[in-house]
Design a protein around this motif. Structure first.
Motif, PDB file in Angstrom:
ATOM      1  N   CYS A 148      57.741 -66.230 -37.657  1.00 26.61           N
ATOM      2  CA  CYS A 148      56.916 -65.093 -37.229  1.00 26.61           C
ATOM      3  C   CYS A 148      56.755 -65.186 -35.719  1.00 26.61           C
ATOM      4  O   CYS A 148      56.647 -66.279 -35.188  1.00 26.61           O
ATOM      5  CB  CYS A 148      55.549 -65.156 -37.918  1.00 26.61           C
ATOM      6  SG  CYS A 148      54.286 -64.091 -37.177  1.00 26.61           S
ATOM      7  N   ALA A 149      56.772 -64.038 -35.057  1.00 29.69           N
ATOM      8  CA  ALA A 149      56.639 -64.051 -33.598  1.00 29.69           C
ATOM      9  C   ALA A 149      55.286 -63.518 -33.141  1.00 29.69           C
ATOM     10  O   ALA A 149      55.080 -63.270 -31.961  1.00 29.69           O
ATOM     11  CB  ALA A 149      57.776 -63.243 -32.974  1.00 29.69           C
ATOM     12  N   GLY A 150      54.365 -63.317 -34.088  1.00 28.15           N
ATOM     13  CA  GLY A 150      53.026 -62.866 -33.721  1.00 28.15           C
ATOM     14  C   GLY A 150      53.026 -61.537 -32.983  1.00 28.15           C
ATOM     15  O   GLY A 150      52.416 -61.409 -31.929  1.00 28.15           O
ATOM     16  N   CYS A 151      53.709 -60.543 -33.552  1.00 29.42           N
ATOM     17  CA  CYS A 151      53.896 -59.279 -32.827  1.00 29.42           C
ATOM     18  C   CYS A 151      52.675 -58.371 -32.856  1.00 29.42           C
ATOM     19  O   CYS A 151      52.629 -57.366 -32.166  1.00 29.42           O
ATOM     20  CB  CYS A 151      55.101 -58.529 -33.375  1.00 29.42           C
ATOM     21  SG  CYS A 151      54.750 -57.724 -34.955  1.00 29.42           S
TER      22      CYS A 151
ATOM     23  N   CYS B  20      52.341 -56.177 -38.217  1.00 24.72           N
ATOM     24  CA  CYS B  20      53.271 -56.746 -39.195  1.00 24.72           C
ATOM     25  C   CYS B  20      53.943 -55.677 -40.050  1.00 24.72           C
ATOM     26  O   CYS B  20      53.294 -54.762 -40.541  1.00 24.72           O
ATOM     27  CB  CYS B  20      52.547 -57.744 -40.094  1.00 24.72           C
ATOM     28  SG  CYS B  20      53.721 -58.797 -40.969  1.00 24.72           S
ATOM     29  N   ILE B  21      55.258 -55.814 -40.204  1.00 25.45           N
ATOM     30  CA  ILE B  21      56.035 -54.850 -40.991  1.00 25.45           C
ATOM     31  C   ILE B  21      56.808 -55.546 -42.112  1.00 25.45           C
ATOM     32  O   ILE B  21      57.815 -55.033 -42.597  1.00 25.45           O
ATOM     33  CB  ILE B  21      57.018 -54.072 -40.091  1.00 25.45           C
ATOM     34  CG1 ILE B  21      57.784 -55.023 -39.151  1.00 25.45           C
ATOM     35  CG2 ILE B  21      56.314 -53.041 -39.221  1.00 25.45           C
ATOM     36  CD1 ILE B  21      59.253 -55.029 -39.354  1.00 25.45           C
ATOM     37  N   LEU B  22      56.331 -56.701 -42.524  1.00 23.82           N
ATOM     38  CA  LEU B  22      57.076 -57.467 -43.529  1.00 23.82           C
ATOM     39  C   LEU B  22      57.220 -56.728 -44.860  1.00 23.82           C
ATOM     40  O   LEU B  22      58.144 -56.996 -45.628  1.00 23.82           O
ATOM     41  CB  LEU B  22      56.418 -58.832 -43.752  1.00 23.82           C
ATOM     42  CG  LEU B  22      56.640 -59.859 -42.638  1.00 23.82           C
ATOM     43  CD1 LEU B  22      55.874 -61.139 -42.931  1.00 23.82           C
ATOM     44  CD2 LEU B  22      58.113 -60.167 -42.461  1.00 23.82           C
TER      45      LEU B  22
ATOM     46  N   CYS C 187      61.127 -61.592 -41.455  1.00 21.08           N
ATOM     47  CA  CYS C 187      60.789 -60.917 -40.197  1.00 21.08           C
ATOM     48  C   CYS C 187      61.999 -60.683 -39.288  1.00 21.08           C
ATOM     49  O   CYS C 187      62.618 -61.635 -38.825  1.00 21.08           O
ATOM     50  CB  CYS C 187      59.760 -61.741 -39.430  1.00 21.08           C
ATOM     51  SG  CYS C 187      59.406 -60.983 -37.833  1.00 21.08           S
TER      52      CYS C 187
HETATM   53  S1  SF4 Z   1      56.430 -58.408 -38.149  1.00 20.13           S
HETATM   54 FE1  SF4 Z   1      54.925 -59.811 -39.110  1.00 20.13          FE
HETATM   55  S2  SF4 Z   1      56.108 -61.697 -39.336  1.00 20.13           S
HETATM   56 FE2  SF4 Z   1      57.200 -60.459 -37.830  1.00 20.13          FE
HETATM   57  S3  SF4 Z   1      56.419 -61.084 -35.833  1.00 20.13           S
HETATM   58 FE3  SF4 Z   1      55.210 -59.351 -36.490  1.00 20.13          FE
HETATM   59  S4  SF4 Z   1      53.438 -60.280 -37.485  1.00 20.13           S
HETATM   60 FE4  SF4 Z   1      55.007 -61.877 -37.400  1.00 20.13          FE
END
Ligand code: SF4
Ligand code: SF4
Lengths: 326, 232
Positions: free
Chosen positions: B132-135, B138-140, B147
């Motif tokens: 996970c990149a802590g974006c 989250c779109i998992l 991810c």
């Molecule tokens: S989409 Fe979810 S898993 Fe991917 S970087 Fe963002 S928070 Fe993390």
């Protein structure tokens, strides 16, 4: 006409289109681009000007495209998603259009660690941008052109009129998903598609069948990729190391035979393989053009532009169509 | 968890060699699990520094300590008075811990003993992978729980690039292609049709691109205030 580019006109005319490739040099000298442009002029409808291909710094695609244009060769500027965020991309697109460029191919680009497959130092420590991906970039170009809007929503007084291109790797994994991903590119606005080099025509045929079943071929012009083989070694390398490319054994065997028949003289062996390579390229062009839904070919004679006239003539694709008012 | 990796000892030595009283300060949560900077590793680094100092004839007092977490004051406050008696703290906590302690310790420098790598998991002993990149958005649910931002080398949002090769990423045969995994996982879940929809350009302002981030929970702040009032 969406852009009025020569490539768009040829495609609209219904005749098979031919695009070529021109790789800018690692040099500030314009002569190499000018020289290659002179060789390609008249032997393609437009030539892709690669954008720091293999993740190595070269004359920028836009600058080299303008150099080619001045020589009378229509360029397809390439734009990768690797090096610019959407602000820089759109600024460059406006600039490119202002300089007279009419075709743009949107691609992800080789990762910055590629460094010409490790043959050059490159810049593996560079930051990778990937603010948008190639499909999103196609959508940005379309929005700019058709709605006169920037991605962020601000108005453009004069919209850049690009004929929008994207790439397709029919043999890429996962293969069953590839036609759907192509559909996304076309739905996003890709007017033409250039495929990765095809040696395995049967594989491409079966992927094209899926493409036709999705109706994609009617919304875009698919140009089959032909990479002119130079040697048995190159074919082997392509088969083993280039993602999404597989070379059937009979083709490698043919090249090997040409090499072996030429005996121990290295120069003769090289010439014999090049001759065979041209024959193979011509056959591939003809086979690919027969596949329903294919509207042309993208012929890459990498660092071998001088082969283009022979290939086009042998393939019955010369002379190229011209348009009186262009 | 946060995964870290010990710095080369040469680099550590160059950081500490001019100080007289050094505390190697371990953190016993994430970086202990990845064998980089827990109390045990702090002890080993401290003895390596002592040996090197003796070899080089540099007079230096080196101690070690470890606490549960460096990212919350309640864990390090009790030891603060003692920590402040050193002239350098070499923290083997993650970068968060180094920053946090640095802001609170006064006139004493806090240097990093490890390189903080990523948020990751432990698929097998001794292996840590970034997941996970802590974006910040989250779109998992759209990508089968895998991810694309963290696990595709180009953070592509609309499927695999042309570089995917036998399930591996174009950057290395050692790295799985995140998009290959996503497509295969979604086939297994029967939801691959979700991948037919175009994902529009992302708003990256929720990620680090938007500047340093803060999460503020007003209800928790209010609660704390109430508690404080009651006590006074
Ligand atoms: S989409 Fe979810 S898993 Fe991917 S970087 Fe963002 S928070 Fe993390
Ligand atoms: S090969 Fe896969 S993981 Fe690597 S950049 Fe391409 S899509 Fe992303």
């Amino acid at each position: 006409m969406k852009s009025g580019s020569n490539l768009e006109r040829v495609i609209a005319s219904g005749k098979p289109a031919v695009t070529a490739e021109l790789g800018p040099p690692m040099s500030a000298d314009p002569q190499e681009v000018i020289h290659k442009a002179k060789l390609l002029k008249g032997y393609c409808d437009a030539a892709n000007i690669t954008d720091c291909q293999t993740a190595v710094v070269r004359i920028s695609s836009i600058a080299a495209a303008v150099l080619a244009l001045r020589e009378g060769l229509e360029p397809v500027m390439q734009m990768t998603c690797r090096d610019r965020n959407r602000i820089a991309m759109q600024a460059d697109l406006l600039g490119a259009a202002a300089l007279g460029l009419r075709n743009c191919l949107c691609i992800a680009g080789d990762h910055q660690s590629f460094s010409a497959a490790g043959k050059l130092k490159g810049h593996p420590g560079a930051k990778n941008v990937y603010d948008v991906d190639s499909i999103q970039l196609v959508g940005i170009l379309k929005k700019m052109r058709d709605e006169g809007l920037q991605e962020g929503g601000d108005k453009l007084e004069v919209a850049p009129k690009f004929f929008i291109g994207a790439a397709f790797t029919p043999g890429g994994e996962p293969m069953d998903y590839r036609p759907y991903r192509l559909k996304k590119k076309v739905d996003a606005g890709a007017d033409f598609i250039q495929t990765q080099g095809i040696y395995d025509v049967e594989m491409f045929k079966s992927q094209m069948e899926k493409v036709r079943n999705l109706g994609i071929h009617e919304k875009t012009a698919i140009l089959g990729g032909i990479i002119v083989p130079k040697s048995a070694m190159m074919l082997r390398y392509m088969d083993s190391s280039v993602a999404g490319v597989s070379v059937p054994k009979p083709l490698i065997d043919r090249m090997m035979k040409a090499k072996n028949d030429a005996g121990t003289d290295k120069k003769k062996a090289k010439e014999a393989q090049e001759e065979e390579g041209i024959k193979i390229a011509v056959e591939l062009i003809q086979q690919v053009l027969e596949i329903p839904g294919v509207k042309g070919v993208h012929v890459q004679a990498i660092e071998w532009e001088s082969a283009m006239p022979v290939i086009l003539k042998a393939a019955g694709l010369y002379p190229r169509p011209t348009f009186p008012d262009a | 968890m946060i995964v870290g990796k010990q710095k080369p000892f040469e680099e550590i030595w160059n950081m500490v060699k001019d100080f007289k009283k050094v505390l190697v300060y371990g953190c016993n949560t994430c970086v202990a699990i990845c064998h980089a900077g827990g109390g045990k590793e702090a002890e080993i680094i401290a003895s390596m520094i002592r040996i090197k100092a003796a070899e080089e004839g540099v007079p230096m007092e080196v101690k070690h300590a470890g606490i549960e977490r460096h990212c919350e004051p309640e864990y390090f406050e009790p030891l603060m008075e003692e920590v402040k008696t050193y002239d350098l703290v070499l923290s083997t906590a993650c970068g968060v811990g180094v920053n946090f302690l640095s802001e609170r310790i006064g006139n004493i420098p806090v240097y990093p003993g490890i390189n903080t790598e990523f948020f990751g998991a432990v698929p097998q002993a001794g292996v840590f992978t970034e997941l996970c990149a802590g974006c910040g958005n989250c779109i998992l649910h759209l990508t089968g729980g895998i991810c694309p931002i963290a696990r595709c080398s180009k953070s592509l949002m609309n499927g695999p690039c042309g570089g995917t090769n036998k399930g591996k990423c174009e950057i290395s045969q050692e790295v799985d292609c995140g998009w290959y995994l996503i497509v295969e996982r979604m086939k297994q879940l029967g939801t691959v049709d979700k991948l037919y929809a175009i994902q529009q350009p992302r708003n990256w302002s929720t990620a680090r691109d938007g500047g340093p981030r803060r999460v503020v929970l007003a209800h928790i702040q209010d609660l704390e205030e109430e508690e404080a009032k009651k006590e006074s």
